[in-house]
Design an enzyme around this catalytic site. Structure first.
Site, PDB file in Angstrom:
ATOM      1  N   TYR A  41       0.852  -1.182   0.000  1.00 34.89           N
ATOM      2  CA  TYR A  41       0.000   0.000   0.000  1.00 34.89           C
ATOM      3  C   TYR A  41       0.893   1.238   0.000  1.00 34.89           C
ATOM      4  O   TYR A  41       1.824   1.324  -0.798  1.00 34.89           O
ATOM      5  CB  TYR A  41      -0.966  -0.060   1.193  1.00 34.89           C
ATOM      6  N   LYS A  96     -20.738 -20.372  -9.901  1.00 39.09           N
ATOM      7  CA  LYS A  96     -20.062 -20.228 -11.187  1.00 39.09           C
ATOM      8  C   LYS A  96     -18.608 -19.822 -10.960  1.00 39.09           C
ATOM      9  O   LYS A  96     -17.690 -20.310 -11.641  1.00 39.09           O
ATOM     10  CB  LYS A  96     -20.785 -19.169 -12.035  1.00 39.09           C
TER      11      LYS A  96
END
Length: 756
Positions: A41, A96
């Site tokens: 970060y 899925k």
């Protein structure tokens, strides 16, 4: 509780178990130190941000975009449930995502959008598209689905596919191509009837035309009958398939037809209709769960029919999982701007061609079918065929390059193929393969401790999933009470070895056991007492053929559970000592550890036997064993234990030269094929992915697998007893339901193999 309610309860428990849902996000970079976090970060993250600002294509270099697909729905056409809303569609979208991950190692964010207006839906997807390398549209009702997909394909420069349309189209077109070859019919001559006019039906028909079916030879029907030019109730998509004909019903349309494609509802194609079709008719009854005509009914009606369904319990399953994971895999890997017709047809031909290749042993084992080959009952590959990721993905990637939509062409196809295969090491294909084999010829498995919930629940799963016929050993009253409390309604065979109801069986077993052990000091009185013990009784069930396999050990130590098995069953006459093997399902694929249960301090001869028995079991599961003989030294053998390992390796190299085995080697080296290649290029393990580890003593093996099982939560199977005369195995104390099911499945395979 009725069967459907019981399954519903299990499904709800499955989805709600911690962590809830079926997919999660995990870090892919180190994050343990302050420096790691400063790179991940602020301030380090600014560097890739600026690079991407200057060139947005570099998002593929510095972020997960290139392996990230959005599965997007508004919940307007979910499975057969209809318009149930975006929140209710989320379990399907997560499912899925699970399939994407396990079949092609593609990461997924599922996104459910509360918007039915097609224009607004398109705008929302466009706005979030920079996050993703591809978009899979799912469960959106027609005709809006056509517009949404077309608009997004036009306006985005990443692959977009509505799998409900194109997945079924690609798989069924490959199956049709092969079925026509088997039926000896030319694609340009056949008459095709498509029953159904939704998104999938229209997409399928479009692709059949690209394959070569002539438009004038196609009749499409919907719920009102033949789609003809005489009708005035047709939308734009149906009008494209309206034909000038006097036929109005499905029965009239199929008369004389060569091909029937069903994408509608169950039971609409009657035997009488089937009899009117041409010779060698091709019938794809793809409605689920009830096909347009039942497979057995069709086969009984005509012996020349070539048939496919959407179901896994019949030959020739048209399953979208054969397509979408690998189509997106190939498209992502070349950073394709779209999925075009050339890429779809490349997938069609790859699937068609793969069906004609010799079927690998692993696939034959998975389906327990040694005669699987191109023909009327094998016109499309099986979902567990590991070749799909290379054959289909590579074909799609190449088609993207040839058609000019690839932004990152592949120049080393050998390296790309190896890269694809390496992606497949983290799923649980082994479990699925084993369960498929078990279902093909299920066996009777006796289980002790059936008053325990985990054992009873495992028995229910074994029964419901068709993996085995469980026989429960224990107190009948307690078992029945637990079944009632747990809402388990299965007509199990329950045997209490202490009950007077089984006195005759117990007496017969006692005499047989006494005859086996009387010259070892066992009296008939002691034999009778032993038969009141479930472990002795269960072992005798297998010994006499009253059961095919037996699992014990749930509530006692391994050593205590082993004694009855050795006394009743004994070791195989070809084996000097029995040993134990564990299977751990890890992120690098299944790992086989031995000996983890029995031989405390093996000498070199023991190590040879353990390695050979373990390798035999690994091969029987369709996996090529790559065996590391472990030590705390690398090829130096200065300590006594290392010298025993070195002797074993030397013998194996001479006696079994074809076996990939080496050592003595430290486990961290063995697990790093590149490190072995650089430091010990002379080794048989150099550049090889080790999957089997033989430990120098019981302590190291047992502790190693238990550490992995505890720290990494790796799913385990075993311990599997090696060298016993019949299929008997010992559960780990207080193991999970899943572990009981897995070991019982192994026991079934063990019994199958001994009877073959």
């Amino acid at each position: 509780m009725p069967e459907n309610k019981k399954f519903k309860k299990d499904a709800l428990r499955y989805h709600s178990a911690y962590p809830k849902g079926k997919i999660k996000v995990v870090p892919t970079k180190n994050h343990s130190t302050q420096r790691d976090l400063s790179l991940a970060y602020s301030p380090g993250v600014a560097a890739p941000c600026l690079e991407i600002q200057n060139d947005v294509r570099k998002a593929y270099d510095y972020t997960a975009k290139g392996n990230l697909v959005a599965v997007i729905s508004n919940g307007t056409a979910v499975l057969g449930l209809g318009d149930i809303g975006p929140e209710a569609s989320k379990p399907v979208m997560e499912g899925k995502g699970l399939l994407f991950k396990i079949f092609s190692d593609i990461d997924v964010f599922d996104i459910e959008i509360n918007e039915k207006d097609p224009e607004k839906f398109v705008e929302i997807v466009k706005a979030i598209s920079p996050t993703f390398g591809g978009i899979n549209l799912e469960d959106i009702k027609a005709p809006e689905a056509f517009y949404i997909e077309q608009k997004l394909k036009e306006e985005l420069n990443i692959p977009v596919m509505h799998d409900d349309q194109h997945g079924t189209a690609i798989i069924s077109t490959a199956a049709l191509k092969n079925a026509l070859e088997i039926a000896d019919k030319k694609v340009e001559d056949v008459r095709v009837i498509v029953n159904g006019a939704g998104a999938a039906a229209i997409s399928c028909t479009n692709l059949y035309k690209i394959l070569g079916v002539k438009a004038e030879n196609i009749i499409m029907c919907d719920s009102k009958g033949v789609i003809s030019t005489k009708r005035t109730d047709l939308n734009e998509q149906k009008q494209a398939y309206a034909v000038d004909t006097d036929k109005t019903t499905l029965a009239e349309a199929v008369d004389g037809a060569d091909v029937f494609i069903g994408l509608s509802v169950g039971g609409v194609l009657t035997p009488e209709m089937l009899l009117t079709m041409a010779d060698n008719p091709i019938v794809f009854a793809l409605a689920n769960p009830e096909p347009e005509i039942e497979y057995k009914l069709a086969m009984d009606t005509r012996d020349d029919v070539i048939m496919a369904t959407g179901r896994s319990d019949y030959p020739n399953q048209v399953n979208n999982v054969l397509g979408f994971p690998y189509i997106f895999r190939g498209a992502l890997d070349v950073q394709a701007e779209k999925i075009n017709e050339e890429m779809k047809m490349a997938a069609v031909h790859a699937l068609s061609d793969l069906t004609k290749e010799p079927v690998p042993e692993l696939v034959l084992l998975a389906y327990n079918n040694k005669n699987l080959s191109f023909g009327a009952e094998y016109i499309i590959p099986k979902p567990f065929d590991n070749r799909l990721i290379t054959k289909v993905s590579m074909a799609v990637a190449k088609a993207a390059m040839d058609s000019g939509v690839a932004q990152k062409p592949i120049d080393d196809w050998v390296a790309y193929e190896e890269h694809l295969l390496a992606r497949m090491g983290s799923d649980q294909k082994l479990i699925r393969m084993m369960q498929n084999r078990a279902r093909a010829n299920k066996k009777r498995v006796a289980l002790t401790n059936a008053e325990e919930y985990n054992v009873l629940k495992a028995a229910q799963i074994l029964h419901d999933d068709g993996l085995a016929t469980p026989i429960l050993l224990g107190n009948r009253k307690k078992i029945k009470q637990l079944m009632e409390d747990s809402a388990i309604e299965v007509d199990f065979e329950i045997i209490d070895p202490r009950s007077d109801d089984f006195e005759m069986m117990r007496e017969r077993y006692a005499h047989l056991y006494w005859e086996k052990r009387n010259r070892k000091g066992t009296t008939l009185y002691e034999a009778r007492r032993a038969m009141r013990n479930r472990d002795y009784f269960g072992a005798m069930m297998v010994e006499t053929g009253d059961a095919d396999a037996f699992l014990s050990g749930y509530s006692k130590s391994y050593s205590n559970a082993l004694v009855p098995l050795l006394q009743v069953i004994g070791k195989d006459k070809t084996v000097e000592k029995v040993s134990g093997m564990m299977i751990l399902l890890t992120n690098r694929g299944p790992m086989f550890f031995a000996d983890t249960a029995i031989i405390k301090r093996p000498d070199w001869k023991d190590l040879v036997r353990i390695a050979r028995m373990t390798s035999y079991v690994v091969k029987s599961l369709g996996i090529e064993p790559v065996v590391a003989m472990l030590s705390y030294e690398n090829f130096s053998a200065s300590a006594e234990s290392s010298k025993e390992v070195a002797k074993a390796v030397s013998h194996l190299h001479r006696a079994v030269p074809e076996l990939i085995v080496d050592g003595e080697i430290q486990p961290d080296f063995a697990l790093d094929e590149d490190l072995v290649l650089s430091e010990f290029p002379f080794s048989k393990l150099a550049g090889k992915r080790v999957n089997t580890m033989i430990f120098p003593n019981l302590s190291s093996g047992n502790l190693s697998y238990k550490i992995l099982r505890g720290v990494d939560k790796a799913q385990s199977i075993g311990p599997i007893l090696l060298g016993m005369n019949k299929p008997v195995h010992i559960l780990q104390m207080r193991c999970s339901v899943e572990e009981i099911v897995n070991l019982a499945t192994i026991a079934v395979l063990d019994a199958q193999q001994r009877n073959s």
